[in-house]
Design a protein around this motif. Structure first.
Motif, PDB file in Angstrom:
ATOM      1  N   SER A 174       0.766  -1.333  -0.082  1.00  0.00           N
ATOM      2  CA  SER A 174      -0.077  -0.102  -0.017  1.00  0.00           C
ATOM      3  C   SER A 174       0.720   1.205  -0.100  1.00  0.00           C
ATOM      4  CB  SER A 174      -0.968   0.041   1.096  1.00  0.00           C
ATOM      5  OG  SER A 174      -0.137   0.007   2.321  1.00  0.00           O
ATOM      6  N   LYS A 175       2.010   1.308   0.834  1.00  0.00           N
ATOM      7  CA  LYS A 175       2.753   2.417   0.770  1.00  0.00           C
ATOM      8  C   LYS A 175       3.545   2.705  -0.376  1.00  0.00           C
ATOM      9  CE  LYS A 175       4.086   6.205   3.374  1.00  0.00           C
ATOM     10  NZ  LYS A 175       3.202   7.338   3.702  1.00  0.00           N
ATOM     11  N   LEU A 176       4.100   1.682  -0.889  1.00  0.00           N
ATOM     12  CA  LEU A 176       4.781   1.606  -2.093  1.00  0.00           C
ATOM     13  C   LEU A 176       4.225   2.115  -3.258  1.00  0.00           C
ATOM     14  CD1 LEU A 176       7.411   0.889  -3.760  1.00  0.00           C
ATOM     15  CD2 LEU A 176       6.513  -1.469  -3.729  1.00  0.00           C
ATOM     16  N   LEU A 177       2.742   1.637  -3.550  1.00  0.00           N
ATOM     17  CA  LEU A 177       2.107   1.948  -4.694  1.00  0.00           C
ATOM     18  C   LEU A 177       1.551   3.429  -4.622  1.00  0.00           C
ATOM     19  CD1 LEU A 177      -0.102  -0.945  -4.955  1.00  0.00           C
ATOM     20  CD2 LEU A 177       2.108  -0.417  -6.049  1.00  0.00           C
ATOM     21  N   VAL A 178       1.757   4.246  -3.531  1.00  0.00           N
ATOM     22  CA  VAL A 178       1.507   5.665  -3.477  1.00  0.00           C
ATOM     23  C   VAL A 178       2.833   6.546  -3.663  1.00  0.00           C
ATOM     24  CG1 VAL A 178      -0.810   5.501  -2.486  1.00  0.00           C
ATOM     25  CG2 VAL A 178       1.113   6.053  -1.143  1.00  0.00           C
ATOM     26  N   ASN A 179       3.878   5.870  -3.841  1.00  0.00           N
ATOM     27  CA  ASN A 179       5.179   6.318  -3.528  1.00  0.00           C
ATOM     28  C   ASN A 179       6.145   6.030  -4.639  1.00  0.00           C
ATOM     29  OD1 ASN A 179       5.268   8.698  -1.130  1.00  0.00           O
ATOM     30  ND2 ASN A 179       4.018   6.723  -0.198  1.00  0.00           N
ATOM     31  N   VAL A 180       5.764   5.934  -5.630  1.00  0.00           N
ATOM     32  CA  VAL A 180       6.626   5.508  -6.898  1.00  0.00           C
ATOM     33  C   VAL A 180       6.655   6.413  -7.956  1.00  0.00           C
ATOM     34  CG1 VAL A 180       6.410   2.939  -6.261  1.00  0.00           C
ATOM     35  CG2 VAL A 180       4.628   4.108  -7.913  1.00  0.00           C
ATOM     36  N   CYS A 181       7.560   6.191  -8.812  1.00  0.00           N
ATOM     37  CA  CYS A 181       7.667   7.074  -9.998  1.00  0.00           C
ATOM     38  C   CYS A 181       8.585   6.413 -11.102  1.00  0.00           C
ATOM     39  CB  CYS A 181       8.427   8.221  -9.604  1.00  0.00           C
ATOM     40  SG  CYS A 181      10.294   7.976  -9.131  1.00  0.00           S
ATOM     41  N   ALA A 182       8.213   6.955 -12.280  1.00  0.00           N
ATOM     42  CA  ALA A 182       8.896   6.289 -13.472  1.00  0.00           C
ATOM     43  C   ALA A 182      10.179   6.869 -13.857  1.00  0.00           C
ATOM     44  CB  ALA A 182       8.187   6.338 -14.898  1.00  0.00           C
ATOM     45  N   PRO A 183      11.151   6.153 -14.192  1.00  0.00           N
ATOM     46  CA  PRO A 183      12.487   6.576 -14.424  1.00  0.00           C
ATOM     47  C   PRO A 183      12.460   7.878 -15.132  1.00  0.00           C
ATOM     48  CG  PRO A 183      12.639   4.154 -14.907  1.00  0.00           C
ATOM     49  CD  PRO A 183      10.876   4.741 -14.692  1.00  0.00           C
ATOM     50  N   SER A 184      11.676   8.125 -15.922  1.00  0.00           N
ATOM     51  CA  SER A 184      11.999   9.198 -16.749  1.00  0.00           C
ATOM     52  C   SER A 184      11.183  10.461 -16.189  1.00  0.00           C
ATOM     53  CB  SER A 184      11.159   9.071 -18.176  1.00  0.00           C
ATOM     54  OG  SER A 184       9.864   8.833 -17.947  1.00  0.00           O
ATOM     55  N   SER A 185      10.753  10.314 -14.877  1.00  0.00           N
ATOM     56  CA  SER A 185      10.022  11.535 -14.516  1.00  0.00           C
ATOM     57  C   SER A 185      10.943  12.210 -13.696  1.00  0.00           C
ATOM     58  CB  SER A 185       9.109  10.788 -13.144  1.00  0.00           C
ATOM     59  OG  SER A 185       8.663  12.001 -12.458  1.00  0.00           O
ATOM     60  N   ASP A 186      10.782  13.612 -14.119  1.00  0.00           N
ATOM     61  CA  ASP A 186      11.792  14.615 -13.338  1.00  0.00           C
ATOM     62  C   ASP A 186      11.045  15.383 -12.234  1.00  0.00           C
ATOM     63  OD1 ASP A 186      13.438  14.509 -15.599  1.00  0.00           O
ATOM     64  OD2 ASP A 186      12.245  15.925 -16.860  1.00  0.00           O
ATOM     65  N   SER A 187       9.936  14.845 -11.717  1.00  0.00           N
ATOM     66  CA  SER A 187       9.381  15.603 -10.620  1.00  0.00           C
ATOM     67  C   SER A 187       9.522  14.858  -9.516  1.00  0.00           C
ATOM     68  CB  SER A 187       7.879  15.727 -11.123  1.00  0.00           C
ATOM     69  OG  SER A 187       7.173  16.075  -9.902  1.00  0.00           O
ATOM     70  N   ASP A 188       9.533  15.327  -8.381  1.00  0.00           N
ATOM     71  CA  ASP A 188       9.399  14.781  -6.963  1.00  0.00           C
ATOM     72  C   ASP A 188       8.119  14.279  -6.564  1.00  0.00           C
ATOM     73  OD1 ASP A 188      12.253  15.137  -6.595  1.00  0.00           O
ATOM     74  OD2 ASP A 188      11.765  17.157  -5.468  1.00  0.00           O
ATOM     75  N   GLN A 189       7.416  14.320  -7.527  1.00  0.00           N
ATOM     76  CA  GLN A 189       5.778  13.911  -7.182  1.00  0.00           C
ATOM     77  C   GLN A 189       5.599  12.434  -7.681  1.00  0.00           C
ATOM     78  OE1 GLN A 189       3.734  15.589  -5.140  1.00  0.00           O
ATOM     79  NE2 GLN A 189       5.649  17.158  -4.899  1.00  0.00           N
ATOM     80  N   ALA A 190       5.085  11.773  -7.006  1.00  0.00           N
ATOM     81  CA  ALA A 190       4.690  10.350  -7.379  1.00  0.00           C
ATOM     82  C   ALA A 190       3.497  10.458  -8.788  1.00  0.00           C
ATOM     83  CB  ALA A 190       3.851   9.346  -6.393  1.00  0.00           C
ATOM     84  N   ILE A 191       3.866   9.662  -9.577  1.00  0.00           N
ATOM     85  CA  ILE A 191       2.916   9.519 -10.611  1.00  0.00           C
ATOM     86  C   ILE A 191       2.026   8.546 -10.737  1.00  0.00           C
ATOM     87  CG2 ILE A 191       4.659  10.756 -11.953  1.00  0.00           C
ATOM     88  CD1 ILE A 191       5.194   8.200 -13.595  1.00  0.00           C
ATOM     89  N   ASP A 192       1.221   8.531 -11.866  1.00  0.00           N
ATOM     90  CA  ASP A 192       0.126   7.374 -11.697  1.00  0.00           C
ATOM     91  C   ASP A 192       0.899   6.137 -11.789  1.00  0.00           C
ATOM     92  OD1 ASP A 192      -2.847   6.543 -12.349  1.00  0.00           O
ATOM     93  OD2 ASP A 192      -1.839   5.862 -14.021  1.00  0.00           O
ATOM     94  N   VAL A 193       0.173   5.324 -11.009  1.00  0.00           N
ATOM     95  CA  VAL A 193       0.872   3.847 -10.664  1.00  0.00           C
ATOM     96  C   VAL A 193       0.867   2.873 -12.287  1.00  0.00           C
ATOM     97  CG1 VAL A 193       0.720   3.662  -8.604  1.00  0.00           C
ATOM     98  CG2 VAL A 193      -1.289   2.807  -9.952  1.00  0.00           C
ATOM     99  N   ASN A 194      -0.229   3.333 -13.159  1.00  0.00           N
ATOM    100  CA  ASN A 194      -0.202   2.844 -14.355  1.00  0.00           C
ATOM    101  C   ASN A 194       0.787   2.973 -15.256  1.00  0.00           C
ATOM    102  OD1 ASN A 194      -2.037   0.968 -15.972  1.00  0.00           O
ATOM    103  ND2 ASN A 194      -2.492   2.701 -17.444  1.00  0.00           N
ATOM    104  N   ALA A 195       1.244   4.223 -15.181  1.00  0.00           N
ATOM    105  CA  ALA A 195       2.696   4.635 -15.691  1.00  0.00           C
ATOM    106  C   ALA A 195       3.792   3.851 -15.438  1.00  0.00           C
ATOM    107  CB  ALA A 195       2.815   6.303 -15.900  1.00  0.00           C
ATOM    108  N   VAL A 196       3.715   3.734 -14.062  1.00  0.00           N
ATOM    109  CA  VAL A 196       4.806   3.029 -13.513  1.00  0.00           C
ATOM    110  C   VAL A 196       5.032   1.613 -14.008  1.00  0.00           C
ATOM    111  CG1 VAL A 196       5.853   2.039 -11.234  1.00  0.00           C
ATOM    112  CG2 VAL A 196       4.967   4.608 -11.438  1.00  0.00           C
ATOM    113  N   ARG A 197       3.601   0.970 -13.972  1.00  0.00           N
ATOM    114  CA  ARG A 197       3.470  -0.150 -14.348  1.00  0.00           C
ATOM    115  C   ARG A 197       3.986  -0.554 -15.857  1.00  0.00           C
ATOM    116  NH1 ARG A 197      -0.513  -3.306 -16.688  1.00  0.00           N
ATOM    117  NH2 ARG A 197      -0.961  -5.602 -16.170  1.00  0.00           N
ATOM    118  N   LYS A 198       3.557   0.255 -16.446  1.00  0.00           N
ATOM    119  CA  LYS A 198       4.032   0.122 -17.950  1.00  0.00           C
ATOM    120  C   LYS A 198       5.589   0.233 -17.917  1.00  0.00           C
ATOM    121  CE  LYS A 198      -0.392   1.753 -19.974  1.00  0.00           C
ATOM    122  NZ  LYS A 198      -1.044   3.068 -20.704  1.00  0.00           N
TER     123      LYS A 198
END
Length: 313
Positions: free
Chosen positions: A248-272
Motif C-alpha cells: 500500500s505505501k509503495l504504490l502511492v510513492n513510486v515514479c517512473a525513471p523518466s520522471s523529472d518531478s519529485d511527485q509520485a505519478i500514476d501507478v499505471n505509468a509505473v506499471r508500463k
C-alpha cells in the motif's frame, strides 16, 4: 580516529573481539565498531581490511543464540549503513556484507539459517532507508544495483558461487522491505521502482536455471503486477487473481525513471515502465533464449490484460 601516515584508515583489532566467545566482549566490540565506522574519515577501507572486519562480524552474529539477542544485533549491524557518515564508505560496508554472506552461506547450518535470513532482511531494509535518505540519487542507486548484481553480489547472474536460496529469499522480501521503509519514512520521495527492480530483471533474463527464473516471476514480478493493476482499476475479467500483497505505501510513492518531478505519478505509468523494462532486457543479446520466451510471454499476457480492461471500460 585511526589513520596512518598515508591517510589510509587503520582498522582497530576488532575482529578477534567480535568473534569472542564472551558476549560482553562481543557487545563492546560492536559498540567500538560503530564508533570507528561513524568517524569523519572519508577513506574507504581496503578490500582486505573489510574482509577481516566482516569475518569477525559474521562470527559475532553466529554466536548470538537467543532470538531477542539475534534480532537486536541484526538491527544494530544493519543500522551501521546509516551510521557511517559518507556514501562511499556506507556502500563499501554494504558490499563487504554481501561478499561475506556469499562466501559463508553454504557453511551455515540448518539451525542457524533462519537468523541469517533475518540478517539479510535487516540489511535490505536498511539499504532502502539509506537510499531514501539520499533521495534516491540516481548515481547512488546505480552503485547500489551494481553491488547486488556485480561480482560477489547476491543476484549476480554470472557467478555460480551465489547460492540460489539467497536470490530466492531476496526476491521474496525485496518489495516487502521497500514498502516498510517507505511506510516508516515521513513524506518519502517517490521510489524509482523500475530502476530498483533492474537487477532482478537482468537475473531473470540471464540465469541458466529454470527454477531461479520461475521463482523470480512468481515471487516478485507477478505479485507486483497484480498489486499495481489492482491499485489502478478493477480486477481483470480475464482470470481470477490469487491473493497478493498490496504494497500500500509503495504504490502511492513510486515514479517512473523518466520522471523529472519529485511527485509520485500514476501507478499505471509505473506499471508500463516496468513491463517495458522487462521487454527491453528480454530483447538483449545476453538474454538466454528460454528466458527470453518466458519474458516475452509475461509481457504479452500483461499487455493483453490491459487491452481487455480498456475494452471492458
Amino acid at each position: 580516529m585511526f589513520m596512518s601516515a598515508a591517510s589510509t584508515p587503520v582498522v582497530p583489532p576488532l575482529g578477534k573481539y567480535l568473534a569472542s566467545s564472551d558476549k560482553k566482549t562481543r557487545d563492546k566490540a560492536v559498540k567500538n565498531l560503530a564508533v570507528f565506522l561513524s568517524s569523519d574519515s572519508e577513506n574507504v577501507l581496503p578490500d582486505l581490511e573489510m574482509a577481516k572486519l566482516w569475518k569477525g562480524i559474521f562470527y559475532c552474529f553466529w554466536m548470538s543464540d537467543k532470538p531477542l539477542v539475534q534480532q537486536a544485533l541484526a538491527g544494530e549491524l544493519a543500522e551501521l549503513i546509516l551510521t557511517i557518515t559518507d556514501v562511499p564508505s556506507s556502500l563499501n560496508f554494504l558490499r563487504g556484507f554481501w561478499t561475506m554472506t556469499i562466501r559463508e552461506w553454504n557453511g551455515i547450518d540448518r539451525l542457524r539459517m533462519d537468523k541469517y535470513y533475518m540478517l539479510v532482511r535487516k540489511f535490505v531494509n536498511a539499504s532502502f532507508r539509506f537510499l531514501l535518505r539520499k533521495k534516491w540519487d540516481s548515481a547512488i542507486v546505480e552503485e547500489y544495483n551494481s553491488i547486488l548484481a556485480g561480482s560477489n553480489g547476491p543476484i549476480c547472474p554470472n557467478d555460480m558461487r551465489v547460492p540460489a536460496s539467497l536470490a530466492f529469499h531476496l526476491s521474496e522480501i525485496y518489495l516487502e522491505e521497500l514498502d516498510k521503509a517507505l511506510t516508516n519514512s515521513e513524506s518519502p520521495p517517490p521510489a524509482p521502482l523500475s530502476t530498483l527492480l533492474s537487477p532482478f530483471i537482468v537475473l531473470a533474463a540471464r540465469t541458466p536455471t529454470n527454477t531461479t527464473y520461475k521463482h523470480i516471476q512468481s515471487s516478485l514480478f507477478e505479485p507486483l503486477r497484480n498489486a499495481l493493476k489492482s491499485s489502478s482499476g478493477p480486477p481483470s475479467r480475464k482470470k481470477a487473481r490469487t491473493s497478493s500483497p498490496d504494497y500500500s505505501k509503495l504504490l502511492v510513492n513510486v515514479c517512473a525513471p523518466s520522471s523529472d518531478s519529485d511527485q509520485a505519478i500514476d501507478v499505471n505509468a509505473v506499471r508500463k515502465s516496468i513491463l517495458q523494462k522487462i521487454f527491453d532486457v528480454a530483447s538483449e543479446t545476453e538474454t538466454r533464449d528460454a528466458n527470453r520466451r518466458r519474458m516475452y510471454a509475461f509481457y504479452k499476457d500483461a499487455v493483453e490484460d490491459d487491452d481487455d480492461e480498456d475494452s471492458a471500460g
